[in-house]
Design a protein around this motif. Structure first.
Motif, PDB file in Angstrom:
ATOM      1  N   SER A   2       0.840  -1.198   0.000  1.00  0.00           N
ATOM      2  CA  SER A   2       0.000   0.000   0.000  1.00  0.00           C
ATOM      3  C   SER A   2       0.876   1.249   0.000  1.00  0.00           C
ATOM      4  O   SER A   2       2.018   1.220   0.454  1.00  0.00           O
ATOM      5  CB  SER A   2      -0.935  -0.018   1.209  1.00  0.00           C
ATOM      6  OG  SER A   2      -0.179   0.028   2.393  1.00  0.00           O
ATOM      7  N   GLN A 130     -10.093   4.637  -1.220  1.00  0.00           N
ATOM      8  CA  GLN A 130      -8.863   4.178  -1.852  1.00  0.00           C
ATOM      9  C   GLN A 130      -7.671   4.942  -1.270  1.00  0.00           C
ATOM     10  O   GLN A 130      -7.577   6.164  -1.428  1.00  0.00           O
ATOM     11  CB  GLN A 130      -8.968   4.419  -3.362  1.00  0.00           C
ATOM     12  CG  GLN A 130      -7.738   4.092  -4.141  1.00  0.00           C
ATOM     13  CD  GLN A 130      -7.851   4.557  -5.588  1.00  0.00           C
ATOM     14  OE1 GLN A 130      -8.862   5.118  -6.011  1.00  0.00           O
ATOM     15  NE2 GLN A 130      -6.795   4.321  -6.343  1.00  0.00           N
ATOM     16  N   CYS A 132      -4.158   6.327  -1.396  1.00  0.00           N
ATOM     17  CA  CYS A 132      -3.373   6.721  -2.566  1.00  0.00           C
ATOM     18  C   CYS A 132      -1.999   7.227  -2.157  1.00  0.00           C
ATOM     19  O   CYS A 132      -1.775   7.607  -1.011  1.00  0.00           O
ATOM     20  CB  CYS A 132      -4.079   7.858  -3.314  1.00  0.00           C
ATOM     21  SG  CYS A 132      -5.709   7.423  -3.866  1.00  0.00           S
TER      22      CYS A 132
END
Length: 176
Positions: A2, A130, A132
């Motif tokens: 991530s 999400q 980012c």
């Protein structure tokens, strides 16, 4: 893997690190807003449309933790103090509504981490959006809004961050 947060050590006397996460397309904005308002979440949630660089938040957060250490905060929480410091106005309500979470589905989530406090691992999984890379922040920044909020006229892109940071630092000493 991530995306990594923006991480910045703040004033060494506070022993605090700032971690900032960027989320897009958040589906539970209203829930998050309610958690923040009720004081159930220990974090600041900021509109990315008004931020041109994470350093802008780091300066405001540093000012907030130093104020907290010296018992000189203007607001009730150190996280509200970050939002207050981002704004040029001395009106707390205006500062919180201008920079804080409303209905936008893109968010910057900021945590102040100390050796004995890290709420990020409890809160981050509850954000339905999400995660980012911070490199995407510039695509979410609204330069017209930034120039309006910080009363900027024709500053060039390279100078904008310097001018904004200067205004954050001098708030309380100078009226812009």
């Amino acid at each position: 893997m991530s995306p990594e947060p923006y991480i910045c050590d703040l004033d060494e006397d506070t022993n605090t690190t700032l971690n900032i996460y960027l989320f897009k397309n958040v589906e539970n904005v209203e829930d998050i807003r309610n958690y923040i308002i009720k004081g159930e979440w220990n974090c600041a949630v900021i509109k990315p449309s008004l931020i041109i660089d994470p350093f802008q938040i780091a300066v405001a957060a540093n000012k907030a933790v130093v104020s907290e250490k010296h018992n000189s905060m203007v607001t009730k929480t150190v996280y509200a103090e970050i939002l207050y410091n981002l704004s040029l106005t001395k009106n707390i309500s205006q500062s919180l509504s201008k920079f804080g979470i409303e209905k936008e589905n893109n968010l910057l989530v900021c945590f102040l981490i100390t050796p004995d406090k890290d709420y990020s691992q409890d809160i981050l999984p509850k954000i339905q959006g999400q995660l980012c890379s911070m490199s995407e922040l510039t695509s979410l920044t609204n330069m017209n809004d930034v120039k309006s909020v910080y009363k900027l006229n024709s500053s060039k892109g390279d100078d904008l961050l310097d001018v904004i940071v200067s205004r954050i630092v001098t708030k309380g000493f100078v009226s812009h």
